[in-house]
Design a protein around this motif. Structure first.
Motif, PDB file in Angstrom:
ATOM      1  N   PRO A 189       0.819  -1.224   0.000  1.00 23.94           N
ATOM      2  CA  PRO A 189       0.000   0.000   0.000  1.00 23.94           C
ATOM      3  C   PRO A 189       0.849   1.268   0.000  1.00 23.94           C
ATOM      4  N   GLU A 190       2.002   1.211   0.667  1.00 26.25           N
ATOM      5  CA  GLU A 190       2.862   2.398   0.750  1.00 26.25           C
ATOM      6  C   GLU A 190       3.494   2.749  -0.597  1.00 26.25           C
ATOM      7  N   GLU A 191       3.517   1.795  -1.511  1.00 22.37           N
ATOM      8  CA  GLU A 191       4.111   2.045  -2.827  1.00 22.37           C
ATOM      9  C   GLU A 191       3.128   2.685  -3.806  1.00 22.37           C
ATOM     10  N   ILE A 192       1.862   2.754  -3.422  1.00 20.87           N
ATOM     11  CA  ILE A 192       0.866   3.381  -4.294  1.00 20.87           C
ATOM     12  C   ILE A 192       1.055   4.895  -4.229  1.00 20.87           C
ATOM     13  N   VAL A 193       1.433   5.496  -5.351  1.00 23.76           N
ATOM     14  CA  VAL A 193       1.737   6.932  -5.389  1.00 23.76           C
ATOM     15  C   VAL A 193       0.868   7.614  -6.437  1.00 23.76           C
ATOM     16  N   ASP A 194       0.956   8.924  -6.467  1.00 24.41           N
ATOM     17  CA  ASP A 194       0.104   9.700  -7.378  1.00 24.41           C
ATOM     18  C   ASP A 194       0.341   9.355  -8.840  1.00 24.41           C
ATOM     19  N   GLY A 195       1.502   8.774  -9.161  1.00 23.47           N
ATOM     20  CA  GLY A 195       1.780   8.419 -10.541  1.00 23.47           C
ATOM     21  C   GLY A 195       0.952   7.258 -11.049  1.00 23.47           C
ATOM     22  N   HIS A 196       0.354   6.486 -10.142  1.00 23.00           N
ATOM     23  CA  HIS A 196      -0.494   5.384 -10.567  1.00 23.00           C
ATOM     24  C   HIS A 196      -1.860   5.925 -10.994  1.00 23.00           C
ATOM     25  N   ALA A 197      -2.326   5.477 -12.138  1.00 23.80           N
ATOM     26  CA  ALA A 197      -3.614   5.954 -12.641  1.00 23.80           C
ATOM     27  C   ALA A 197      -4.748   5.435 -11.767  1.00 23.80           C
ATOM     28  N   ASN A 198      -5.854   6.170 -11.781  1.00 28.80           N
ATOM     29  CA  ASN A 198      -7.046   5.720 -11.066  1.00 28.80           C
ATOM     30  C   ASN A 198      -7.530   4.394 -11.644  1.00 28.80           C
ATOM     31  N   VAL A 199      -8.129   3.583 -10.796  1.00 31.65           N
ATOM     32  CA  VAL A 199      -8.684   2.313 -11.254  1.00 31.65           C
ATOM     33  C   VAL A 199     -10.200   2.422 -11.322  1.00 31.65           C
ATOM     34  N   ASP A 200     -10.815   1.539 -12.112  1.00 29.91           N
ATOM     35  CA  ASP A 200     -12.272   1.531 -12.214  1.00 29.91           C
ATOM     36  C   ASP A 200     -12.920   0.920 -10.976  1.00 29.91           C
ATOM     37  N   LEU A 201     -12.255  -0.121 -10.433  1.00 29.90           N
ATOM     38  CA  LEU A 201     -12.842  -0.881  -9.337  1.00 29.90           C
ATOM     39  C   LEU A 201     -11.756  -1.330  -8.376  1.00 29.90           C
ATOM     40  N   ILE A 202     -12.032  -1.188  -7.089  1.00 31.06           N
ATOM     41  CA  ILE A 202     -11.176  -1.757  -6.051  1.00 31.06           C
ATOM     42  C   ILE A 202     -11.972  -2.848  -5.361  1.00 31.06           C
ATOM     43  N   VAL A 203     -11.445  -4.073  -5.380  1.00 28.27           N
ATOM     44  CA  VAL A 203     -12.068  -5.178  -4.664  1.00 28.27           C
ATOM     45  C   VAL A 203     -11.407  -5.261  -3.291  1.00 28.27           C
ATOM     46  N   ALA A 204     -12.168  -4.956  -2.243  1.00 29.58           N
ATOM     47  CA  ALA A 204     -11.630  -4.919  -0.888  1.00 29.58           C
ATOM     48  C   ALA A 204     -11.657  -6.321  -0.291  1.00 29.58           C
ATOM     49  N   GLN A 246      -5.211   5.882  -1.466  1.00 30.34           N
ATOM     50  CA  GLN A 246      -6.032   6.978  -2.000  1.00 30.34           C
ATOM     51  C   GLN A 246      -5.576   7.497  -3.366  1.00 30.34           C
ATOM     52  N   PRO A 247      -4.272   7.450  -3.701  1.00 31.74           N
ATOM     53  CA  PRO A 247      -3.863   7.929  -5.035  1.00 31.74           C
ATOM     54  C   PRO A 247      -4.525   7.213  -6.207  1.00 31.74           C
ATOM     55  N   ILE A 248      -5.026   5.991  -6.029  1.00 32.94           N
ATOM     56  CA  ILE A 248      -5.672   5.311  -7.154  1.00 32.94           C
ATOM     57  C   ILE A 248      -7.193   5.433  -7.108  1.00 32.94           C
ATOM     58  N   ILE A 249      -7.703   6.162  -6.128  1.00 33.08           N
ATOM     59  CA  ILE A 249      -9.152   6.333  -6.000  1.00 33.08           C
ATOM     60  C   ILE A 249      -9.553   7.642  -6.674  1.00 33.08           C
ATOM     61  N   GLY A 250     -10.290   7.539  -7.791  1.00 32.00           N
ATOM     62  CA  GLY A 250     -10.780   8.714  -8.490  1.00 32.00           C
ATOM     63  C   GLY A 250     -12.259   8.942  -8.205  1.00 32.00           C
ATOM     64  N   GLU A 251     -12.802   9.982  -8.813  1.00 32.10           N
ATOM     65  CA  GLU A 251     -14.217  10.311  -8.599  1.00 32.10           C
ATOM     66  C   GLU A 251     -15.139   9.194  -9.063  1.00 32.10           C
ATOM     67  N   LYS A 252     -14.715   8.443 -10.082  1.00 33.84           N
ATOM     68  CA  LYS A 252     -15.570   7.386 -10.633  1.00 33.84           C
ATOM     69  C   LYS A 252     -15.180   5.991 -10.148  1.00 33.84           C
ATOM     70  N   THR A 253     -14.211   5.907  -9.257  1.00 36.68           N
ATOM     71  CA  THR A 253     -13.781   4.604  -8.756  1.00 36.68           C
ATOM     72  C   THR A 253     -14.840   4.011  -7.831  1.00 36.68           C
ATOM     73  N   PHE A 254     -15.180   2.749  -8.079  1.00 34.19           N
ATOM     74  CA  PHE A 254     -16.103   2.021  -7.215  1.00 34.19           C
ATOM     75  C   PHE A 254     -15.305   1.082  -6.312  1.00 34.19           C
ATOM     76  N   VAL A 255     -15.879   0.761  -5.169  1.00 36.00           N
ATOM     77  CA  VAL A 255     -15.297  -0.207  -4.249  1.00 36.00           C
ATOM     78  C   VAL A 255     -16.281  -1.357  -4.077  1.00 36.00           C
ATOM     79  N   PHE A 256     -15.788  -2.571  -4.264  1.00 34.77           N
ATOM     80  CA  PHE A 256     -16.590  -3.778  -4.057  1.00 34.77           C
ATOM     81  C   PHE A 256     -16.062  -4.459  -2.800  1.00 34.77           C
ATOM     82  N   CYS A 257     -16.818  -4.399  -1.727  1.00 29.79           N
ATOM     83  CA  CYS A 257     -16.387  -4.936  -0.437  1.00 29.79           C
ATOM     84  C   CYS A 257     -16.828  -6.384  -0.294  1.00 29.79           C
TER      85      CYS A 257
END
Length: 313
Positions: A62-77, A92-103
């Motif tokens: 998680p600590e390696e996720i930086v602003d250079g990584h593009a937003n993803v469509d979906l995060i599976v938690a 948070q750097p990969i979470i955009g306005e349209k990113t969904f989370v599937f828990c």
């Protein structure tokens, strides 16, 4: 679809691998250094019942996720419950306005945590009957079949949820769109609230537990406590249906030979468990509603005692 698996342990590895095999762009995120190192060096090994595959997937801490990584469509938690907030704080750097989370986490009470990071209309909740285990870092053992149930938390999220369902269908994950996922979450919590803790304390797999003369009495008592607390939250559990679902897992041809995730965490790997988000959550909610839950209270304390004895981290 660009998908991040937040928590690429046994289940995360299985779902990430199957989504990757269906042609999706999958990124794994996990905190276990040996797991990360093994996948980077050798790929993710998926050992199915009749074949073995190796997939070279990108994996980060998680600590390696930086602003250079593009937003993803979906995060599976798929983290452990107690790790959820810290994980989403870091990614948070990969979470955009349209990113969904599937828990797909086990346990209760995750809605409030996720709502700190994405709008409620971008949250999908679900449960799964798939099982998985880790034979070692970077090596997932994938036994049996299963399904995934999903439902958008808010009505505005339905259109994208149906897109996710199609993606999971193409990956062979057998998704089902639910009209009452909260009921299913409580039902799954009952299954975990019996099999996880009891198999861990008794040091046995699911089939061995099911063969015990005391099995039915124990699950009836624990499910009764879950049902009483669920009713206080407006959810009426069908106890007979829940008990039938638990007993169906005893079959050695399906899940019976499986050791539940809590057993794998604590007994095999000396890791702390999710008991506070399963039986512990029912115990604490019961206190709030003035409902007595002695079995959940006792099992929660037994697991914490075992954590201390094994110096779980």
């Amino acid at each position: 679809m660009k998908i991040a698996i937040a928590g690429a342990g046994a289940m995360g590895s299985r779902i990430g691998l199957m989504l990757h095999q269906a042609g999706n762009e999958v990124v794994l995120i996990d905190r276990w250094p040996d797991h990360i190192k093994a996948i980077r060096e050798n790929g993710l090994i998926g050992e199915f019942e009749d074949h073995k595959v190796t997939a070279h997937l990108p994996i980060y801490s998680p600590e390696e996720i930086v602003d250079g990584h593009a937003n993803v469509d979906l995060i599976v938690a798929l983290t452990k419950s107690m790790q959820l907030e810290a994980m989403f704080q870091d990614i948070q750097p990969i979470i955009g306005e349209k990113t969904f989370v599937f828990c797909l986490l086990n346990g209760l009470g995750h809605e409030e945590t996720l709502a700190k990071f994405v709008p409620k209309e971008n949250i999908i909740f679900g449960t799964t009957t798939w099982t998985a285990g880790l034979a070692g870092p970077g090596h997932a053992k994938l036994i049996g079949s299963g399904s995934i149930e999903m439902e958008n938390l808010a009505p505005q999220g339905k259109a994208f949820t149906l897109e996710v369902l199609e993606v999971f269908q193409q990956a062979g994950l057998n998704p089902i769109y639910s009209s009452n996922v909260r009921y299913s979450i409580w039902k799954k919590a009952c299954i975990n609230g019996t099999l996880n803790g009891l198999c861990t304390i008794l040091d046995c797999n699911i089939a061995d537990f099911g063969s015990l003369s005391i099995a039915r009495n124990l699950i009836e008592s624990i499910v009764g406590e879950f049902a009483a607390v669920a009713e206080a939250e407006g959810i009426e559990l069908n106890q007979s249906q829940v008990i039938q679902a638990i007993e169906a897992t005893y079959d050695v041809n399906t899940q019976g030979l499986h050791f539940p995730s809590m057993y794998q965490d604590l007994i095999r790997n000396h890791r702390k468990t999710e008991i506070d988000y399963i039986n512990g959550a029912v115990w604490q909610k019961g206190k709030n509603y003035q409902i007595n839950t002695p079995y959940c209270a006792f099992l929660t304390q037994l697991i914490h005692g075992k954590e201390e004895l094994l110096k779980a981290k």
